[in-house]
Design an enzyme around this catalytic site. Structure first.
Site, mmCIF file in Angstrom:
data_model
loop_
_atom_site.group_PDB
_atom_site.id
_atom_site.type_symbol
_atom_site.label_atom_id
_atom_site.label_comp_id
_atom_site.label_asym_id
_atom_site.label_seq_id
_atom_site.Cartn_x
_atom_site.Cartn_y
_atom_site.Cartn_z
ATOM 1 N N ASP A 458 44.640 49.499 31.143
ATOM 2 C CA ASP A 458 43.580 48.792 31.854
ATOM 3 C C ASP A 458 42.453 48.410 30.890
ATOM 4 O O ASP A 458 42.328 48.942 29.796
ATOM 5 C CB ASP A 458 43.045 49.684 32.974
ATOM 6 N N GLU A 461 38.618 44.455 27.646
ATOM 7 C CA GLU A 461 37.846 43.222 27.496
ATOM 8 C C GLU A 461 36.442 43.466 26.942
ATOM 9 O O GLU A 461 35.667 42.519 26.782
ATOM 10 C CB GLU A 461 37.713 42.518 28.862
ATOM 11 N N ASP A 523 42.088 42.043 39.292
ATOM 12 C CA ASP A 523 41.552 42.529 40.567
ATOM 13 C C ASP A 523 41.359 41.394 41.561
ATOM 14 O O ASP A 523 40.248 40.873 41.745
ATOM 15 C CB ASP A 523 40.220 43.248 40.317
#
Length: 783
Positions: A458, A461, A523
């Site tokens: 996950d 970024e 998401d």
């Protein structure tokens, strides 16, 4: 700002030529479109007879030298590198940023070079009678106009111009609006002229319309905070043109792609770097272009069969007991499932931190927990991110050893772009430091030894700007390259420790990320709009990073998910490359009522029935670099309608999937495009013939899935006894033929062994061990 004006010298270079280019200062006109240099107005093409031509400030020439290299890597691929004299890229190999793996991807082509007189020459030495330098192979031709500087790339086989710079585009007074190349402190701009009917697609996981004309996209890896914010988790500087080429910018710098947004006829590409490293791959077939591109940047290996099964997750499962209960309930309801996922509650310090310290209070002994899931036929997926909280003992260890990304001031950099719950500055592991990579990989070892099957990689970024990576990667490249290196480290750790093809479940990515399967769409909101944008994101990503992409069934956040939308999203997930349900709230099918459970179970079982087909498509992905989820134009590039379809897709070459974007209980009238040929509805047998639009009224239990004529569709029977893919190894396959004649084809079994299958009448014949049952089910066109 500098405008590249003329080629002053041309000399041979390996696979092509190297040119010296003279650039001069220019200014963008105030209050009107266009650019102006200090050269004579006539040389610039300015209409000096215009009666209302204003008096304009003339900048000094202040000439500057640039280098242009044009080199063919293969018959149909050319690399165009443009940079100021002395720029770093001119001394580096193509793979210096870690994106390109093989800069040649084939035998060196024979390149022929000629000078062509096409009109009056320029004023430079030796240019009086020559206007162009032309390079060509058997497949492609590059024309370099010397003065004024311009570039065109042509397909010699079709005679089509694939791309040309925008030197012809001017406003009424003759000022150029899209000079071929502009360079300055804000980056380097390449302006390409768009043809009248030219469509641009790609640029990674973009959640807007598939055709990018009219859009302005900023390619910077972001925690996009959803699929409707205009940001992207996985932007990729790779695009396709309907004129017949794929473009790839070999850079980690931020790229702004203005696709006819500011100027309707211009594709403007701004790279936040001093250099352009552009690859052009020419072919009328987008599948061929993707094969060539992935030969450069890598392809995904076929993951284990269980990865193609059903995954279940939730943010968050809070204990081993809760997850065991979910696994047991899956079995009670006879819903096949292969993977359960645990989000950060497995950690002791779990808020934007991953230090691999297992929370025994919540989950007990890890090996025992994993073994308990395996006894239920389930594998464990574990969440991670590459950030460390100062509250963790790993933070001090990593800082002391120099394993953390440092800022320009030498201190550990802080995660940017994602809010933290307590304000503490999280640090980032430096994946350009080989020792830090080994340390991070070693933290996975005990988990893998205990049987953890996959890691959800996950985030990634959050690397801030102005860092100082250990390996000297320029700071302006580092941000977008960070997720590529992060996922590479974890993927390599899995492969080395287990000896099997690795699998991650990554959120962020960049060019080359397709070689580290898989990725998911981030998401999404639990709405019809969220589902719609998710499909668009997957289609766009498929054209730039082709491989194993998926999404969170039901969306991750937002309004309470209706049972009907959950069913519709489950139908989409069942026919996606990977299938995972996940969200802030429960995503188990029984949480949405008996009707939703019954329908969802039916679609999950259908997915398991189709696993032999998915397995064949997965082999195509590994061998050819084609995505599992395919825009219609990938298989039907000459279909003018298919090129803009982004509300349906192909799963592999032969299954047309038509998601139903609706959250209501009643039947829905669904209109969709059917490409050329005959098609049969997988569930009803209804026939369609394309090209043309079709309509179906579909109740909640149905979604249109059409099978293409000529398809040999392998399936297997799935009943209440199938808990997971573990139960499928010895089950016989059944071959369904759609409008197909007898013949011979090759298949690959679940064990990876290829075998030939011959169909004679209603009988399947094969050599050696093969999983097919003896008879064929035919679905003929006359039905």
């Amino acid at each position: 700002m500098y405008l590249l004006r003329e080629i002053t010298a041309v000399r041979p270079y390996e696979g092509g030529v190297e040119c010296a280019i003279r650039a001069v200062r220019c200014v963008e006109l105030p209050g009107t479109p266009g650019y102006l240099t200090g050269e004579p107005a006539a040389d610039q093409g300015i209409e000096t007879t215009m009666p209302n031509l204003p008096k304009l400030p003339v900048p000094p020439l202040d000439p500057r030298g640039f280098v242009l290299r044009v080199a063919f890597g293969s018959e149909d691929a050319v690399r165009i590198t443009l940079a100021p004299e002395g720029a770093r890229v001119l001394g580096e190999e193509p793979g210096w940023l870690g994106i390109v793996l093989d800069g040649t991807h084939g035998p060196a082509p024979r390149v022929r070079t000629a000078d062509v007189a096409v009109g009056p020459g320029g004023s430079g030495p030796g240019m009086a009678d020559t206007a162009q330098t032309v390079l060509h192979t058997g497949r492609m031709r590059v024309r370099l106009t010397r003065r004024p500087f311009a570039v065109a790339v042509e397909d010699t086989a079709t005679g089509r111009t694939l791309l040309r710079t925008g030197e012809r585009l001017r406003q009424v007074a003759g000022f150029p609006m899209a000079p071929p190349v502009l360079a300055g402190d804000s980056g380097t701009v390449l302006n390409l002229e768009l043809g009248p009917d030219e469509r641009i697609t790609g640029f990674g996981e973009q959640f807007g319309p598939l055709v990018k004309n009219g859009q302005r996209l900023r390619l910077r890896v972001e925690d996009a905070l959803g699929t409707g914010t205009g940001m992207a988790y996985k932007p990729v500087p790779v695009w396709h043109s309907s004129s017949g080429y794929l473009g790839f910018l070999n850079t980690g710098a931020v790229v702004t792609a203005d696709v006819g947004h500011r100027r309707p006829d211009v594709l403007g590409l701004t790279v936040d770097d001093e250099a352009l490293d552009l690859w052009i791959i020419g072919s009328p077939s987008p599948k061929t272009r993707l094969s060539r591109y992935t030969a450069l940047t890598g392809r995904a290996a076929v993951p284990p069969l269980w990865a193609l099964g059903y995954w279940m997750g939730r943010c968050r499962y809070h204990s081993a007991a809760e997850m065991n209960e979910v696994g047991d309930t899956m079995r009670e309801h006879a819903v096949p499932c292969d993977v359960l996922h645990v989000d950060p509650d497995w950690l002791v310090v779990d808020r934007l931190n991953c230090d691999f310290i297992w929370n025994t209070e919540r989950f007990g002994d890890r090996a025992a927990f994993v073994a308990g899931l395996r006894a239920r036929g389930l594998r464990l997926s574990v969440w991670e991110l590459p950030y460390l909280d100062p509250a963790s003992p790993r933070h001090a260890e990593a800082r002391e050893r120099g394993y953390l990304v440092r800022g320009a001031d030498g201190e550990p950099a802080e995660v940017a772009g994602t809010p933290s719950p307590d304000g503490r500055p999280r640090a980032l592991v430096d994946f350009t430091n080989p020792e830090a990579v080994t340390w991070w990989q070693d933290l996975h070892a005990e988990f893998l030894d205990d049987g953890v099957a996959v890691f959800k990689t996950d985030f990634g970024e959050g690397l801030p700007d102005r860092t100082a990576p250990a390996d000297g990667t320029p700071a302006h490249h580092a941000h977008n390259l960070y997720p590529l290196r992060y996922n590479a480290a974890v993927s390599s750790a899995i492969a080395a420790r287990t000896g099997r093809p690795p699998l991650v479940w990554g959120r962020s990515g960049w060019a080359g990320s397709q070689r580290y399967p898989g990725q998911w769409g981030g998401d999404a909101e639990s709405t019809v709009a969220g589902m719609r944008s998710t499909v668009r994101g997957g289609l766009s990503y498929a054209l730039s990073a082709p491989g194993f992409w998926s999404h969170d069934i039901g969306g991750f956040f937002g309004p309470e998910l209706t049972p009907e939308l959950y069913v519709r999203w489950t139908q989409l997930g069942a026919l996606s490359p990977l299938m995972r349900a996940h969200g802030l709230r429960p995503r188990e099918p029984w949480a949405f009522g008996d009707r939703a459970l019954e329908i969802a179970r039916r679609w999950v079982r259908l997915r398991y029935e189709l696993l032999p087909y998915l397995w064949q498509v997965a082999r195509e992905t590994a061998e050819h670099g084609w995505p599992l989820l395919r825009p219609l134009a990938l298989e039907f590039p000459d279909d003018p309608v298919a090129g803009s379809v982004d509300d349906s897709f192909l799963l592999g070459p032969d299954l047309l999937v038509v998601p139903v974007f609706d959250d209501g209980p009643g039947p829905v009238r669904r209109r969709f495009w059917v490409p050329q040929g005959g098609w049969t509805d997988l569930l009803t047998g209804e026939r369609h013939t394309g090209p043309g639009h079709a309509e179906q009224t579909v109740g909640l239990e149905r979604m249109p899935v059409l099978v293409r004529d000529g398809c040999w569709l392998p399936r297997l029977a799935v009943d209440d006894t199938v808990r997971s893919t573990d139960d499928l190894a010895d089950r016989p396959w059944q071959l369904h033929l759609y409008g197909a004649a007898d013949g011979l084809r090759e298949f690959t079994g679940f064990d990876g062994s290829p075998f030939d299958v011959r169909v004679e009448g209603d009988v399947v014949r094969a050599e050696g061990d093969q999983p097919f049952a003896g008879r064929v089910v035919r679905h003929m066109a006359e039905r």
